[in-house]
Structure formats: C-alpha cells, structure tokens
Scaffold this active site. Sequence first.
Site, PDB file in Angstrom:
ATOM      1  N   HIS A   1      -0.451  -0.647  16.878  1.00 29.59           N
ATOM      2  CA  HIS A   1      -1.210   0.538  16.427  1.00 29.59           C
ATOM      3  C   HIS A   1      -0.586   1.827  16.958  1.00 29.59           C
ATOM      4  O   HIS A   1      -1.269   2.865  17.050  1.00 29.59           O
ATOM      5  CB  HIS A   1      -2.673   0.535  16.912  1.00 29.59           C
ATOM      6  CG  HIS A   1      -3.550  -0.468  16.241  1.00 29.59           C
ATOM      7  ND1 HIS A   1      -4.534  -1.135  16.927  1.00 29.59           N
ATOM      8  CD2 HIS A   1      -3.605  -0.903  14.973  1.00 29.59           C
ATOM      9  CE1 HIS A   1      -5.160  -1.947  16.093  1.00 29.59           C
ATOM     10  NE2 HIS A   1      -4.607  -1.826  14.895  1.00 29.59           N
TER      11      HIS A   1
ATOM     12  N   ARG B   1     -20.322  -3.813  10.169  1.00 23.65           N
ATOM     13  CA  ARG B   1     -21.585  -3.351   9.568  1.00 23.65           C
ATOM     14  C   ARG B   1     -22.616  -4.476   9.539  1.00 23.65           C
ATOM     15  O   ARG B   1     -23.801  -4.261   9.808  1.00 23.65           O
ATOM     16  CB  ARG B   1     -21.348  -2.831   8.146  1.00 23.65           C
ATOM     17  CG  ARG B   1     -20.774  -1.433   8.150  1.00 23.65           C
ATOM     18  CD  ARG B   1     -20.242  -1.055   6.815  1.00 23.65           C
ATOM     19  NE  ARG B   1     -18.990  -1.760   6.564  1.00 23.65           N
ATOM     20  CZ  ARG B   1     -18.076  -1.347   5.701  1.00 23.65           C
ATOM     21  NH1 ARG B   1     -18.276  -0.265   5.008  1.00 23.65           N
ATOM     22  NH2 ARG B   1     -16.965  -2.026   5.531  1.00 23.65           N
TER      23      ARG B   1
ATOM     24  N   ARG C   1       6.239   1.381   7.110  1.00 28.08           N
ATOM     25  CA  ARG C   1       5.629   0.886   8.346  1.00 28.08           C
ATOM     26  C   ARG C   1       6.305  -0.446   8.689  1.00 28.08           C
ATOM     27  O   ARG C   1       6.349  -1.354   7.860  1.00 28.08           O
ATOM     28  CB  ARG C   1       4.136   0.643   8.134  1.00 28.08           C
ATOM     29  CG  ARG C   1       3.514   0.033   9.354  1.00 28.08           C
ATOM     30  CD  ARG C   1       2.126  -0.447   9.097  1.00 28.08           C
ATOM     31  NE  ARG C   1       1.589  -1.008  10.325  1.00 28.08           N
ATOM     32  CZ  ARG C   1       0.675  -1.955  10.366  1.00 28.08           C
ATOM     33  NH1 ARG C   1       0.172  -2.445   9.263  1.00 28.08           N
ATOM     34  NH2 ARG C   1       0.240  -2.403  11.516  1.00 28.08           N
TER      35      ARG C   1
ATOM     36  N   GLU D   1      -2.245   7.073   9.615  1.00 28.50           N
ATOM     37  CA  GLU D   1      -0.922   6.502   9.879  1.00 28.50           C
ATOM     38  C   GLU D   1       0.052   6.829   8.754  1.00 28.50           C
ATOM     39  O   GLU D   1       1.238   7.045   8.983  1.00 28.50           O
ATOM     40  CB  GLU D   1      -1.049   4.979  10.052  1.00 28.50           C
ATOM     41  CG  GLU D   1      -1.729   4.600  11.341  1.00 28.50           C
ATOM     42  CD  GLU D   1      -2.374   3.233  11.324  1.00 28.50           C
ATOM     43  OE1 GLU D   1      -3.398   3.071  10.631  1.00 28.50           O
ATOM     44  OE2 GLU D   1      -1.852   2.334  11.993  1.00 28.50           O
TER      45      GLU D   1
ATOM     46  N   LYS E   1       0.877  -1.185   0.000  1.00 29.85           N
ATOM     47  CA  LYS E   1       0.000   0.000   0.000  1.00 29.85           C
ATOM     48  C   LYS E   1       0.900   1.216   0.000  1.00 29.85           C
ATOM     49  O   LYS E   1       1.913   1.229   0.720  1.00 29.85           O
ATOM     50  CB  LYS E   1      -0.821   0.023   1.287  1.00 29.85           C
ATOM     51  CG  LYS E   1      -2.304  -0.088   1.074  1.00 29.85           C
ATOM     52  CD  LYS E   1      -3.056   0.314   2.318  1.00 29.85           C
ATOM     53  CE  LYS E   1      -3.490  -0.902   3.115  1.00 29.85           C
ATOM     54  NZ  LYS E   1      -4.169  -0.567   4.360  1.00 29.85           N
TER      55      LYS E   1
ATOM     56  N   GLY F   1     -10.968  -0.808  14.697  1.00 30.21           N
ATOM     57  CA  GLY F   1     -11.103  -1.223  13.297  1.00 30.21           C
ATOM     58  C   GLY F   1     -11.272  -2.718  13.266  1.00 30.21           C
ATOM     59  O   GLY F   1     -11.743  -3.313  14.245  1.00 30.21           O
ATOM     60  N   ASN F   2     -10.882  -3.326  12.174  1.00 29.95           N
ATOM     61  CA  ASN F   2     -10.937  -4.780  12.116  1.00 29.95           C
ATOM     62  C   ASN F   2     -10.052  -5.369  13.222  1.00 29.95           C
ATOM     63  O   ASN F   2     -10.407  -6.320  13.892  1.00 29.95           O
ATOM     64  CB  ASN F   2     -10.495  -5.227  10.721  1.00 29.95           C
ATOM     65  CG  ASN F   2     -10.710  -6.693  10.539  1.00 29.95           C
ATOM     66  OD1 ASN F   2     -11.664  -7.257  11.069  1.00 29.95           O
ATOM     67  ND2 ASN F   2      -9.802  -7.330   9.833  1.00 29.95           N
TER      68      ASN F   2
ATOM     69  N   GLY G   1     -11.930   2.175  11.457  1.00 33.15           N
ATOM     70  CA  GLY G   1     -13.151   2.023  10.654  1.00 33.15           C
ATOM     71  C   GLY G   1     -14.430   2.106  11.468  1.00 33.15           C
ATOM     72  O   GLY G   1     -15.393   2.770  11.070  1.00 33.15           O
ATOM     73  N   ILE G   2     -14.455   1.475  12.632  1.00 31.08           N
ATOM     74  CA  ILE G   2     -15.670   1.491  13.461  1.00 31.08           C
ATOM     75  C   ILE G   2     -15.738   2.794  14.259  1.00 31.08           C
ATOM     76  O   ILE G   2     -16.767   3.482  14.273  1.00 31.08           O
ATOM     77  CB  ILE G   2     -15.682   0.276  14.424  1.00 31.08           C
ATOM     78  CG1 ILE G   2     -15.612  -1.027  13.622  1.00 31.08           C
ATOM     79  CG2 ILE G   2     -16.903   0.305  15.333  1.00 31.08           C
ATOM     80  CD1 ILE G   2     -15.310  -2.264  14.459  1.00 31.08           C
ATOM     81  N   GLY G   3     -14.636   3.156  14.891  1.00 28.84           N
ATOM     82  CA  GLY G   3     -14.600   4.363  15.717  1.00 28.84           C
ATOM     83  C   GLY G   3     -14.964   5.619  14.933  1.00 28.84           C
ATOM     84  O   GLY G   3     -15.635   6.509  15.442  1.00 28.84           O
ATOM     85  N   GLU G   4     -14.531   5.661  13.677  1.00 25.92           N
ATOM     86  CA  GLU G   4     -14.781   6.859  12.870  1.00 25.92           C
ATOM     87  C   GLU G   4     -16.164   6.849  12.225  1.00 25.92           C
ATOM     88  O   GLU G   4     -16.746   7.900  11.966  1.00 25.92           O
ATOM     89  CB  GLU G   4     -13.726   6.962  11.756  1.00 25.92           C
ATOM     90  CG  GLU G   4     -12.338   7.266  12.295  1.00 25.92           C
ATOM     91  CD  GLU G   4     -11.227   7.051  11.269  1.00 25.92           C
ATOM     92  OE1 GLU G   4     -11.485   7.192  10.063  1.00 25.92           O
ATOM     93  OE2 GLU G   4     -10.100   6.744  11.691  1.00 25.92           O
TER      94      GLU G   4
HETATM   95  P1  AMP Z   1     -10.317  -0.724   9.603  1.00 24.66           P
HETATM   96  O1  AMP Z   1      -9.608  -1.979   9.979  1.00 24.66           O
HETATM   97  O2  AMP Z   1      -9.899   0.476  10.408  1.00 24.66           O
HETATM   98  O3  AMP Z   1     -10.329  -0.462   8.127  1.00 24.66           O
HETATM   99  O4  AMP Z   1     -11.854  -0.928   9.995  1.00 24.66           O
HETATM  100  C1  AMP Z   1     -12.637  -1.950   9.450  1.00 24.66           C
HETATM  101  C2  AMP Z   1     -13.923  -2.018  10.231  1.00 24.66           C
HETATM  102  O5  AMP Z   1     -14.587  -0.755  10.174  1.00 24.66           O
HETATM  103  C3  AMP Z   1     -14.880  -3.063   9.685  1.00 24.66           C
HETATM  104  O6  AMP Z   1     -15.435  -3.825  10.734  1.00 24.66           O
HETATM  105  C4  AMP Z   1     -15.953  -2.209   9.062  1.00 24.66           C
HETATM  106  O7  AMP Z   1     -17.189  -2.801   9.112  1.00 24.66           O
HETATM  107  C5  AMP Z   1     -15.944  -0.975   9.926  1.00 24.66           C
HETATM  108  N1  AMP Z   1     -16.634   0.116   9.228  1.00 24.66           N
HETATM  109  C6  AMP Z   1     -16.231   0.770   8.129  1.00 24.66           C
HETATM  110  N2  AMP Z   1     -17.185   1.649   7.738  1.00 24.66           N
HETATM  111  C7  AMP Z   1     -18.206   1.516   8.632  1.00 24.66           C
HETATM  112  C8  AMP Z   1     -19.489   2.119   8.795  1.00 24.66           C
HETATM  113  N3  AMP Z   1     -19.908   3.038   7.932  1.00 24.66           N
HETATM  114  N4  AMP Z   1     -20.265   1.747   9.838  1.00 24.66           N
HETATM  115  C9  AMP Z   1     -19.863   0.804  10.690  1.00 24.66           C
HETATM  116  N5  AMP Z   1     -18.665   0.193  10.599  1.00 24.66           N
HETATM  117  C10 AMP Z   1     -17.843   0.543   9.587  1.00 24.66           C
END
Ligand code: AMP
Length: 393
Positions: free
Chosen positions: A177, A280, A88, A379, A14, A205-206, A326-329
């Site tokens: 992290h 989601r 990274r 990051e 990436k 996030g995940n 992803g979840i927090g934001e």
């Molecule tokens: P990350 O690893 O930071 O990319 O986060 C991935 C996680 O963020 C996954 O579980 C996604 O389902 C969650 N996510 C991304 N967009 C949303 C959203 N609009 N609502 C709820 N969860 C989300």
Amino acid sequence: MKIISINCGSSSLKFSLFEMQNKEVLASGLFERIGIEGSCYTIKYNGNKLKEEVLMENHTDAVGILLEKLISLEIIHSLEEIDGIGHRVVHGGTKYKEAVLIDDKVIEYVDEMKEFAPLHNPAGLLGINAFKEVLPKVPMVAVFDTAFHQTMDEVSYLYAVPYEWYEKHGVRKYGFHGTSHRYITKKISEEFGRDDLKIISCHLGNGGSITAIKDGKCIDTSMGFTPLAGIVMGTRSGDIDPSIIPYIMEKEGLNASEVVDALNKKSGYLGLSGKYTDSRDIEDGYKSGDKRCILTEEKFIKSVVGYIANYYVLLGGADVICFAGGIGENSPEARMMIAEKLACLGIKLDVEKNNVRGKFQKISTEDSKTALYIVPTDEELMIAMDTVALINR
Ligand code: AMP
C-alpha cells in the site's frame, strides 16, 4: 498532458485517464473476466457509463478495446494524445526505492520478484506487456507498492529469525500500500505546509495497513514479507503465531499452501464472523447485537489501535493520524471506536465533523493532542503524477 494509470489483476484491468494539467479524470473503468467466459468492460466518462460484454482472450485484447473506445467515445481524438502510461506493480523488491521508467531490465526484475508476489507481479506484467505491444512508443513507468517502505531501517524490516534467511532468501518486511501511504503523506504535508511531521497513516480497506511516517519517510509498517501480516482484514488474518500453520496442517490434513490460502482468503472478518467479508455487514451485525459480528468488529478495532499505539511510541508522539481506504474514509463508526480507545493519549474526536464520508477533513477537536484526518486516497493519481515526473526528467 494525458496519462493513463493502470492496475492489473490476473483477469482484470482497471484504468484512469488523467488530464494532468488540472488532474482531471477524463475517463476511468474496469475490464473484467479477461480470458474467462463473460468478459466485459465498464467505462465511465463525462457523466456517462458504458457497460458491454465482449470477448477478451487476454490483456492485449483489453488494451486494444480500451484504446479504440477512448477514440470512438471521443474522449481523445488520437492515440498520439497519450503521453505516458503508469503501471501499478506490487513488488519492487529492494532494488526500486521509487518509481522507474520501464525498460527490459525493469521487466526482467519484476518477473524475478514474482517469487515474492506470485499473484500480483505476473498480473502487473500482463498490463505492461499488453501496452508495450499496442503502444510501443509511449513511455511507461512502474510504480511499486513496496517502494515507499524502502526507507525502513533494519530494526524495523528484519524479523528475529536466522539471519541467513534474510541474506540467502530475502526474508524481511517489505510492506505494501506504499503508493497510498505516500499520497496521504503528501496531502497532509500540503495541508500543514510542513514535511517534518510525525504521521500515522491508516489505510483501512478490504486489505489494510498502518504506516509510521517521520519527515515524509516510512519508518515502519504493519504488512510484512507479504500483505498477509498486520491488522485484521476482510479475509486475511493479519498477525498470528506461525506455529498455528503446522498444527492445522496436521489436524485438518492440509498442506502449507492450503493453510496459507485459508489465512489469506477465509480469515479476518470472514473467519471470525463466519459469514461476512464486508465491513458494512459486520457493522450492521454489530449494531443488531450479532455476537460474532461484535467479536469481529472489536478484534479489528483492537488490532488497528494496537498498531497506532505501537507507532505512536515509535515516533515519539504523532502530529496526525489519518484514515483512508473504504473503511477509513467511509465509516464514522469505525473511526469513532478507534478514537475512543486513543482517548488516553489526549486524542479527541469531533463527533460532528466525523460524521462525514469520503471527504478530506480534519475530524479532531482543536484541543486534541494529535490531529485526526480523513484523507481519501488516490493511488491512480499518484501513479499518474509519478509517470509525469519521470517522463519529464
Ligand atoms: P477498499 O478495499 O478500500 O475498497 O475498501 C473496502 C471496504 O470498505 C469494505 O469492507 C467496505 O465494506 C468498506 N466500506 C465501503 N463503504 C463503506 C461505508 N459506507 N461504510 C462502512 N464501510 C464501507
């Protein structure tokens, strides 16, 4: 000044190319399935998106294509424009407490640390070696996920296990992290114009981790010896009783690494819900009354709130609790469920302000005892900023 941030997986690369003067992303993208049939890349630049399937046998091929495309797409005019490359690297052990200019000794140490991060450190080295081969004169910097957590004291980083395990084998909490938690700390300190804050940073996030920060320094974090510990995650269990491992080995006829693999890849949301890794889907199931999704969501929230409460006490209160990842934001629902459980601490969510995704914003009421913020993490930018700082030093 132009800097490339690189984050390599074993078959992926990436990148983000930054113009550091205004911190603008000139291009970003992903090279996937490197060394596997169907290798391809996506590059986003100037409002365009290019996706192509192309043979890439290794990361050096990917780096060659990346640099060739940056020029042919006229994102840059010559390779001379690239002033530095930030990589990274997941595990910097106890040696690297901050980012470092890469030389042979650093490469050797990152290689040694692969014992602690067998999937991640070799992947980081693939990227480092590929750029070293293709752009040997451009300075490179390693930015470690573990570095920010090196300020923990031994009460936080030691496990209550035989002390020799720590002395002889490095068994301790390292935390991960770190680059994200450091970015969040920086943004919040800028927002408040202070760096003497007590912050609880929730990267959800995940993979997810929660960090307690005092005066800009990490004092404890939820991930441990590996990124398996802490809160419930997409496919990772988070904290469990370790006696489960030999018990399941015997009952299921598995060896230790197979059980640990299941704790990493088949647990968390996936394990509890039996079907979903994505929050989601869990949230949709929760809303439609799916019992296992309700259980999963509640278990996730409980684990997050448990760490927040732990760190609230450890810090002696908190000025700010931040949500990133992803979840927090992006999930107002998850933030609301977390905030509701924190009401006993005088924490009050502003429901209207919370109804937003991916935006830096205060989401607590004015009379909330602790401020709540969404902090979209970056990051890649942090890696690029560390790279500039080191090559200018
Ligand atoms: P990350 O690893 O930071 O990319 O986060 C991935 C996680 O963020 C996954 O579980 C996604 O389902 C969650 N996510 C991304 N967009 C949303 C959203 N609009 N609502 C709820 N969860 C989300």
